[in-house]
Design a protein around this motif. Sequence first.
Motif, PDB file in Angstrom:
ATOM      1  N   PRO A 174      -2.915 -10.009  -6.332  1.00 37.35           N
ATOM      2  CA  PRO A 174      -3.863  -9.175  -5.658  1.00 37.35           C
ATOM      3  C   PRO A 174      -5.003  -8.737  -6.499  1.00 37.35           C
ATOM      4  O   PRO A 174      -5.032  -8.776  -7.610  1.00 37.35           O
ATOM      5  N   THR A 175      -6.022  -8.814  -5.708  1.00 39.80           N
ATOM      6  CA  THR A 175      -7.333  -8.176  -6.382  1.00 39.80           C
ATOM      7  C   THR A 175      -7.316  -6.840  -5.711  1.00 39.80           C
ATOM      8  O   THR A 175      -6.250  -6.195  -5.261  1.00 39.80           O
ATOM      9  N   ARG A 176      -8.530  -5.948  -6.045  1.00 37.72           N
ATOM     10  CA  ARG A 176      -8.623  -4.616  -5.898  1.00 37.72           C
ATOM     11  C   ARG A 176      -8.647  -4.392  -4.273  1.00 37.72           C
ATOM     12  O   ARG A 176      -8.601  -3.150  -3.989  1.00 37.72           O
ATOM     13  N   MET A 177      -8.908  -5.466  -3.857  1.00 33.11           N
ATOM     14  CA  MET A 177      -8.951  -5.316  -2.133  1.00 33.11           C
ATOM     15  C   MET A 177      -7.630  -5.291  -1.434  1.00 33.11           C
ATOM     16  O   MET A 177      -7.683  -5.157  -0.175  1.00 33.11           O
ATOM     17  N   LEU A 178      -6.593  -5.492  -2.373  1.00 26.53           N
ATOM     18  CA  LEU A 178      -5.213  -5.666  -1.369  1.00 26.53           C
ATOM     19  C   LEU A 178      -4.967  -4.452  -0.655  1.00 26.53           C
ATOM     20  O   LEU A 178      -4.550  -4.316   0.377  1.00 26.53           O
ATOM     21  N   ASN A 225       6.022 -10.916  -3.956  1.00 22.66           N
ATOM     22  CA  ASN A 225       5.191  -9.829  -3.206  1.00 22.66           C
ATOM     23  C   ASN A 225       5.464  -8.470  -3.790  1.00 22.66           C
ATOM     24  O   ASN A 225       5.354  -7.537  -3.024  1.00 22.66           O
ATOM     25  N   ARG A 226       5.673  -8.488  -4.939  1.00 25.35           N
ATOM     26  CA  ARG A 226       5.935  -7.145  -5.554  1.00 25.35           C
ATOM     27  C   ARG A 226       4.999  -6.158  -5.317  1.00 25.35           C
ATOM     28  O   ARG A 226       5.276  -4.923  -4.772  1.00 25.35           O
ATOM     29  N   PRO A 227       3.629  -6.463  -5.423  1.00 24.88           N
ATOM     30  CA  PRO A 227       2.650  -5.316  -5.210  1.00 24.88           C
ATOM     31  C   PRO A 227       2.919  -4.766  -3.738  1.00 24.88           C
ATOM     32  O   PRO A 227       2.306  -3.754  -3.692  1.00 24.88           O
ATOM     33  N   VAL A 228       2.919  -5.817  -3.040  1.00 24.13           N
ATOM     34  CA  VAL A 228       3.037  -5.272  -1.480  1.00 24.13           C
ATOM     35  C   VAL A 228       4.263  -4.491  -1.289  1.00 24.13           C
ATOM     36  O   VAL A 228       3.991  -3.640  -0.542  1.00 24.13           O
ATOM     37  N   ILE A 229       5.246  -4.791  -1.959  1.00 27.08           N
ATOM     38  CA  ILE A 229       6.417  -4.069  -1.579  1.00 27.08           C
ATOM     39  C   ILE A 229       6.276  -2.622  -2.142  1.00 27.08           C
ATOM     40  O   ILE A 229       6.592  -1.563  -1.471  1.00 27.08           O
ATOM     41  N   LEU A 230       5.702  -2.588  -3.378  1.00 27.80           N
ATOM     42  CA  LEU A 230       5.432  -1.329  -3.849  1.00 27.80           C
ATOM     43  C   LEU A 230       4.506  -0.436  -3.249  1.00 27.80           C
ATOM     44  O   LEU A 230       4.748   0.839  -3.079  1.00 27.80           O
ATOM     45  N   HIS A 231       3.748  -1.026  -2.195  1.00 21.54           N
ATOM     46  CA  HIS A 231       2.840  -0.161  -1.415  1.00 21.54           C
ATOM     47  C   HIS A 231       3.700  -0.054   0.083  1.00 21.54           C
ATOM     48  O   HIS A 231       3.216   1.094   0.769  1.00 21.54           O
ATOM     49  N   LEU A 232       4.256  -1.206   0.426  1.00 23.02           N
ATOM     50  CA  LEU A 232       4.818  -0.898   2.017  1.00 23.02           C
ATOM     51  C   LEU A 232       6.283  -0.444   1.889  1.00 23.02           C
ATOM     52  O   LEU A 232       6.378   0.224   2.933  1.00 23.02           O
ATOM     53  N   TYR A 233       6.993  -0.678   1.046  1.00 22.24           N
ATOM     54  CA  TYR A 233       8.358  -0.015   0.894  1.00 22.24           C
ATOM     55  C   TYR A 233       8.796   0.518  -0.463  1.00 22.24           C
ATOM     56  O   TYR A 233       9.425   0.132  -1.179  1.00 22.24           O
ATOM     57  N   PRO A 234       7.823   1.657  -0.578  1.00 20.47           N
ATOM     58  CA  PRO A 234       7.760   2.053  -2.147  1.00 20.47           C
ATOM     59  C   PRO A 234       9.174   2.822  -2.619  1.00 20.47           C
ATOM     60  O   PRO A 234       9.227   2.896  -3.725  1.00 20.47           O
ATOM     61  N   ASP A 235      10.169   2.856  -1.562  1.00 21.73           N
ATOM     62  CA  ASP A 235      11.324   3.409  -1.857  1.00 21.73           C
ATOM     63  C   ASP A 235      12.340   2.211  -2.328  1.00 21.73           C
ATOM     64  O   ASP A 235      13.511   2.442  -2.853  1.00 21.73           O
ATOM     65  N   LEU A 236      12.025   1.157  -2.121  1.00 21.99           N
ATOM     66  CA  LEU A 236      12.924   0.054  -2.357  1.00 21.99           C
ATOM     67  C   LEU A 236      13.460  -0.560  -3.811  1.00 21.99           C
ATOM     68  O   LEU A 236      14.298  -1.072  -3.996  1.00 21.99           O
ATOM     69  N   LEU A 237      12.435  -0.202  -4.331  1.00 19.19           N
ATOM     70  CA  LEU A 237      12.424  -1.040  -5.865  1.00 19.19           C
ATOM     71  C   LEU A 237      12.611   0.355  -7.001  1.00 19.19           C
ATOM     72  O   LEU A 237      12.275   0.160  -8.139  1.00 19.19           O
ATOM     73  N   GLY A 238      12.709   1.510  -6.603  1.00 16.26           N
ATOM     74  CA  GLY A 238      12.481   2.524  -7.423  1.00 16.26           C
ATOM     75  C   GLY A 238      13.677   2.732  -8.505  1.00 16.26           C
ATOM     76  O   GLY A 238      13.534   2.413  -9.748  1.00 16.26           O
ATOM     77  N   GLU A 269     -18.884 -12.061  -6.060  1.00 15.77           N
ATOM     78  CA  GLU A 269     -17.537 -11.076  -5.621  1.00 15.77           C
ATOM     79  C   GLU A 269     -17.674 -10.598  -4.299  1.00 15.77           C
ATOM     80  O   GLU A 269     -17.102 -10.374  -3.503  1.00 15.77           O
ATOM     81  N   GLU A 270     -19.302 -10.360  -3.972  1.00 12.93           N
ATOM     82  CA  GLU A 270     -19.444  -9.604  -2.909  1.00 12.93           C
ATOM     83  C   GLU A 270     -19.332 -10.815  -1.619  1.00 12.93           C
ATOM     84  O   GLU A 270     -18.650 -10.332  -0.401  1.00 12.93           O
ATOM     85  N   LEU A 271     -19.369 -11.916  -1.924  1.00 18.19           N
ATOM     86  CA  LEU A 271     -19.079 -12.749  -1.008  1.00 18.19           C
ATOM     87  C   LEU A 271     -17.477 -12.938  -0.633  1.00 18.19           C
ATOM     88  O   LEU A 271     -17.045 -13.237   0.165  1.00 18.19           O
ATOM     89  N   TYR A 272     -16.841 -12.865  -2.006  1.00 16.92           N
ATOM     90  CA  TYR A 272     -15.281 -12.943  -1.666  1.00 16.92           C
ATOM     91  C   TYR A 272     -14.987 -11.507  -0.991  1.00 16.92           C
ATOM     92  O   TYR A 272     -14.068 -11.646   0.062  1.00 16.92           O
ATOM     93  N   SER A 273     -15.666 -10.518  -0.965  1.00 18.28           N
ATOM     94  CA  SER A 273     -15.303  -9.443  -0.353  1.00 18.28           C
ATOM     95  C   SER A 273     -15.606  -9.555   1.083  1.00 18.28           C
ATOM     96  O   SER A 273     -14.777  -9.158   2.051  1.00 18.28           O
ATOM     97  N   ALA A 274     -16.650 -10.182   1.327  1.00 23.66           N
ATOM     98  CA  ALA A 274     -17.130 -10.408   2.723  1.00 23.66           C
ATOM     99  C   ALA A 274     -16.060 -11.361   3.463  1.00 23.66           C
ATOM    100  O   ALA A 274     -15.632 -11.213   4.517  1.00 23.66           O
ATOM    101  N   VAL A 275     -15.590 -12.307   2.564  1.00 28.13           N
ATOM    102  CA  VAL A 275     -14.587 -13.191   3.353  1.00 28.13           C
ATOM    103  C   VAL A 275     -13.253 -12.723   3.762  1.00 28.13           C
ATOM    104  O   VAL A 275     -12.830 -13.028   4.762  1.00 28.13           O
ATOM    105  N   LEU A 276     -13.005 -11.627   2.795  1.00 33.10           N
ATOM    106  CA  LEU A 276     -11.548 -11.120   2.841  1.00 33.10           C
ATOM    107  C   LEU A 276     -11.601 -10.160   4.217  1.00 33.10           C
ATOM    108  O   LEU A 276     -10.888 -10.148   5.348  1.00 33.10           O
ATOM    109  N   MET A 277     -12.924  -9.425   4.348  1.00 30.46           N
ATOM    110  CA  MET A 277     -13.126  -8.751   5.367  1.00 30.46           C
ATOM    111  C   MET A 277     -12.978  -9.335   6.878  1.00 30.46           C
ATOM    112  O   MET A 277     -12.491  -8.902   7.873  1.00 30.46           O
TER     113      MET A 277
END
Lengths: 217, 217
Positions: B115-119, A168-181, B53-61
């Motif tokens: 992750p995609t750009r929607m994360l 979950n590296r991308p999540v951590i970088l966004h949610l706990y940005p200070d933990l991997l610095g 891709e718009e379908l995927y976006s709708a699914v995530l939302m």
Amino acid sequence: MSTESKSSSRERLIEAAGEVFSEVGFKAATVREITSRAGMNLAAVNYYFRDKEELYSAVLMHAQRCAIEASWVSESSGAPEIRLRDFIEGMLRHLLDPLRPAWHSRLMAREMTAPTRMLRGLLDGGFRPKVELLGGILRELADGRLTDEEIDRASASIVSQCVFYRQNRPVILHLYPDLLGDEDHIGKLADHITAFSLGGLEQLKKSSPVRLPVALL
Amino acid sequence: MSTESKSSSRERLIEAAGEVFSEVGFKAATVREITSRAGMNLAAVNYYFRDKEELYSAVLMHAQRCAIEASWVSESSGAPEIRLRDFIEGMLRHLLDPLRPAWHSRLMAREMTAPTRMLRGLLDGGFRPKVELLGGILRELADGRLTDEEIDRASASIVSQCVFYRQNRPVILHLYPDLLGDEDHIGKLADHITAFSLGGLEQLKKSSPVRLPVALL
DNA sequence: AAATGTTTCAAACGTTTGTTTGATTTTAAT
DNA sequence: ATTAAAATCAAACAAACGTTTGAAACATTT
């Protein structure tokens, strides 16, 4: 061409394929992208391997072989607390050390969340021995006051904390940005997970149903 | 056709697409498989949505909206230990309860590891508020004896134990086959993670560098 | 140097992919 | 009942895909 540069072609292919597979997964990875990154012709995959799937299989085996060779299982002896700390730090470095090729553990993480038919072999060959080693350490720490199921749960809790930072590296970088610095964040992470888990074990021992010594049964 | 059955067509499409996307990922999911599962014509995707891709976006939302509505954040009051236990059980049920559509959390898990750009939007809209609630509970439990960084690390340790069972289900079934078996295994899991984490917090408080009360600075 | 086996390459093949099209059916309004 | 809009459908499209092919380039052996 000599057999050594032949195998070097195979290895260049495996290396490039490992990167691509770990980034986008098996299906989304294209043979054209792989051969392009390896600087080879499109047909190289079907020349050195039967097809794309056998290449994927070779990539997984290569990653597993590397994982076994550079085994992060510490044969360190001493107090079980120290061995636990060594185990956790070894696992974290294996998963997060930027010096290792990133795609090895990234591909493994992918295989665990979206497994193919090769997962079983990977687990039995590479991962289970380490989990059993962890179980041994925990049994020592438990001092006979935890059931096998509680040991397993504690083991899962420890493993989960480690793989979390890989998966979950991308999540951590966004949610706990200070933990991997900063530098040596792996060491700090190992310190935290060790302390947290030792405390968790103590709590389990307190609240665990008392087990009668075998001699009294 | 009435507007209600029109939206029902859109929803059948989203539901089928959610299953397929969560099973094989965006790239490997085919429009034909999706429309086939929805019992609709191939062209339906491009009729109700601009493209795949718009379908995927709708699914995530859609998955995110459901996650917010069926919010597992407990407004339970009382001792922070109880609120922690409620938080953990709520999160586990949200992730593992077989009554909920499986693809919701499966898709989220996929989005976190690959992750995609929607994360970013997903995290800020759905996940961050819960993590902040957890942070509040932990701050109470810390009783002023933990730094913000230590709170974050403990928060990550707790979240990691919960998502582990969602993201690595195949691994767990193979490595810890007894942990997910019986009825109410979610309750037992919540018991374990709560006890383990409360113990971990106590240990952190013991080994944490002493912080001077603000009044003395 | 000739012959043989190995590796590389451009080109093409047959599928599968997402998307478009235009006709046909269904629905809603007049 | 007539008409217009909305929805569904079979068919086809171009692009991307994994794989095959046969010739060319290279290395190795005789």
